[in-house]
Design a protein around this motif. Structure first.
Motif, PDB file in Angstrom:
ATOM      1  N   GLY A 135      -2.366 -13.067 -16.273  1.00 65.04           N
ATOM      2  CA  GLY A 135      -1.427 -13.711 -15.361  1.00 65.04           C
ATOM      3  C   GLY A 135      -1.629 -15.194 -15.229  1.00 65.04           C
ATOM      4  O   GLY A 135      -1.203 -15.814 -14.257  1.00 65.04           O
ATOM      5  N   GLY A 136      -2.268 -15.782 -16.252  1.00 68.88           N
ATOM      6  CA  GLY A 136      -2.490 -17.220 -16.216  1.00 68.88           C
ATOM      7  C   GLY A 136      -3.695 -17.615 -15.395  1.00 68.88           C
ATOM      8  O   GLY A 136      -4.080 -18.783 -15.382  1.00 68.88           O
ATOM      9  N   LEU A 165       6.304 -10.660 -21.518  1.00 67.35           N
ATOM     10  CA  LEU A 165       4.991 -11.163 -21.124  1.00 67.35           C
ATOM     11  C   LEU A 165       3.969 -10.037 -21.126  1.00 67.35           C
ATOM     12  O   LEU A 165       4.283  -8.898 -20.771  1.00 67.35           O
ATOM     13  N   SER A 222      -3.043 -20.647 -22.449  1.00 72.04           N
ATOM     14  CA  SER A 222      -3.591 -19.297 -22.515  1.00 72.04           C
ATOM     15  C   SER A 222      -4.452 -19.238 -23.772  1.00 72.04           C
ATOM     16  O   SER A 222      -4.498 -20.196 -24.550  1.00 72.04           O
ATOM     17  N   THR A 252      -0.144 -14.220 -21.307  1.00 74.34           N
ATOM     18  CA  THR A 252      -0.492 -15.340 -20.427  1.00 74.34           C
ATOM     19  C   THR A 252      -1.940 -15.301 -19.943  1.00 74.34           C
ATOM     20  O   THR A 252      -2.342 -16.121 -19.126  1.00 74.34           O
ATOM     21  N   GLU A 258      -0.286  -9.103 -20.066  1.00 80.28           N
ATOM     22  CA  GLU A 258      -1.352  -9.481 -19.128  1.00 80.28           C
ATOM     23  C   GLU A 258      -0.774 -10.303 -17.987  1.00 80.28           C
ATOM     24  O   GLU A 258      -1.367 -11.297 -17.544  1.00 80.28           O
ATOM     25  N   ASP A 259       0.375  -9.891 -17.501  1.00 79.35           N
ATOM     26  CA  ASP A 259       1.064 -10.682 -16.487  1.00 79.35           C
ATOM     27  C   ASP A 259       1.921  -9.771 -15.624  1.00 79.35           C
ATOM     28  O   ASP A 259       2.786  -9.048 -16.132  1.00 79.35           O
TER      29      ASP A 259
END
Length: 330
Positions: free
Chosen positions: A105-106, A126, A316, A102, A128-129
């Motif tokens: 974390g988006g 998920l 992303s 993501t 990187e989140d």
């Protein structure tokens, strides 16, 4: 004309040997010789060049065309890891899995949570989140504290961080054993060390000296990261090899097909894209170059019946990968 053909012949041989070098990633680790892994990054360009030159020899009515065509058979499976066509698969979907990096974390992206909720998947893996923004009704959460989160509708039996015990090597994986309809599966969410590239670092311009320095800087980042990946791969392999349950391994490997990481993490497992995928498996879209670094592998007893890189969303720098598995075969 003879000199021109001789130059093309030597070039073609050179490309063939470079392609063969990518196959050696199955045997030679980066800490011994990292340059084979470096070659894997250029596989699409090398393969396209090889095919074009082979076609040239065919239309030139040269016998060497048959030699290059025969040698090219060695790269059928490596090519299919990038572009594949599989026939429709039968079976009832028992597990729907979404693997998605993501991007930090988006970074406050409010579209990610609604997108995940709309997928109604059994399992979300998920990368990187931290999973802080996802409070979905009916889902349990497992978190590594290092950017790996698994959300599931089903009962979590056990969860464990794959810890390298080295502050210079990030946590490469999160292991969660989950019971689904009376069967237990081991899910492993993977995020290998990133290269930390910015677009300007890999974008070449008309200045020869600047481009040469950029290439040197890129290589200086790549090779140490390959060596860290080798350590991370060894840790993940131990978890796979000692699993009493069928394994589903997915995530952002920060490695292309035909790399050391691909060969060694997929050993004994099935690539869901090879089994059920169609078209291109390119999943990272931040650069204008075909890059597949997101994967879903499974034990042979768990069969993928569909594989989709969801290019309908660009929330992303990675596209989500959606895979459906049939019930475990006996």
């Amino acid at each position: 004309m003879k000199v021109f053909r001789l130059i093309l012949f030597v070039l073609h041989l050179g490309i063939l040997f470079l392609l063969l070098g990518t196959l050696l990633n199955a045997y030679v680790p980066p800490k011994v010789f990292p340059w084979f892994n470096l070659l894997s990054l250029g596989f699409p360009v090398l393969m396209i060049s090889y095919i074009i030159l082979t076609i040239f020899w065919v239309f030139s009515w040269k016998k060497r065309a048959f030699v290059f065509m025969f040698a090219g058979l060695a790269f059928i499976n490596p090519v299919k890891r990038w572009v594949n066509y599989s026939s429709p698969k039968n079976g009832d979907s028992e597990i729907k899995l979404v693997s998605f990096n993501t991007r930090a974390g988006g970074r406050g992206n409010k579209e990610i949570a609604p997108y995940l909720r709309s997928q109604d998947a059994d399992i979300f893996l998920l990368q990187e989140d931290a999973g802080k923004d996802y409070q979905f009704d009916g889902y349990q959460k497992a978190n590594s504290g290092g950017g790996l989160t698994i959300l599931t509708k089903h009962k979590i039996i056990k969860q464990q961080i794959i810890d390298p015990q080295d502050e210079n090597v990030r946590i490469p994986g999160l292991q969660v054993d989950i019971e689904i309809k009376g069967k237990i599966y081991r899910f492993i969410d993977v995020y290998l060390n990133p290269f930390r590239f910015e677009k300007d670092m890999v974008k070449l311009n008309g200045n020869t000296d600047t481009n040469e320095q950029k290439i040197k800087d890129v290589v200086k980042r790549l090779i140490p990261t390959f060596k860290k990946h080798q350590e991370q791969v060894a840790l993940i392999r131990e978890v796979i090899d000692h699993s009493p349950y069928p394994v589903i391994l997915a995530g952002d490997f920060n490695s292309v097909p035909n790399s050391y990481e691909y060969y060694h993490l997929s050993d004994g497992l099935e690539d869901a894209f090879l089994t059920a995928g169609k078209g291109s498996a390119t999943s990272f879209h931040d650069y204008k170059f075909p890059i597949r670094i997101d994967y879903v592998f499974s034990s042979k007893s768990v069969k993928a019946i569909s594989y989709k890189v969801d290019r309908s969303v660009s929330i992303s720098d990675h596209y989500p990968v959606i895979v459906k598995f049939s019930a475990e075969s006996k």
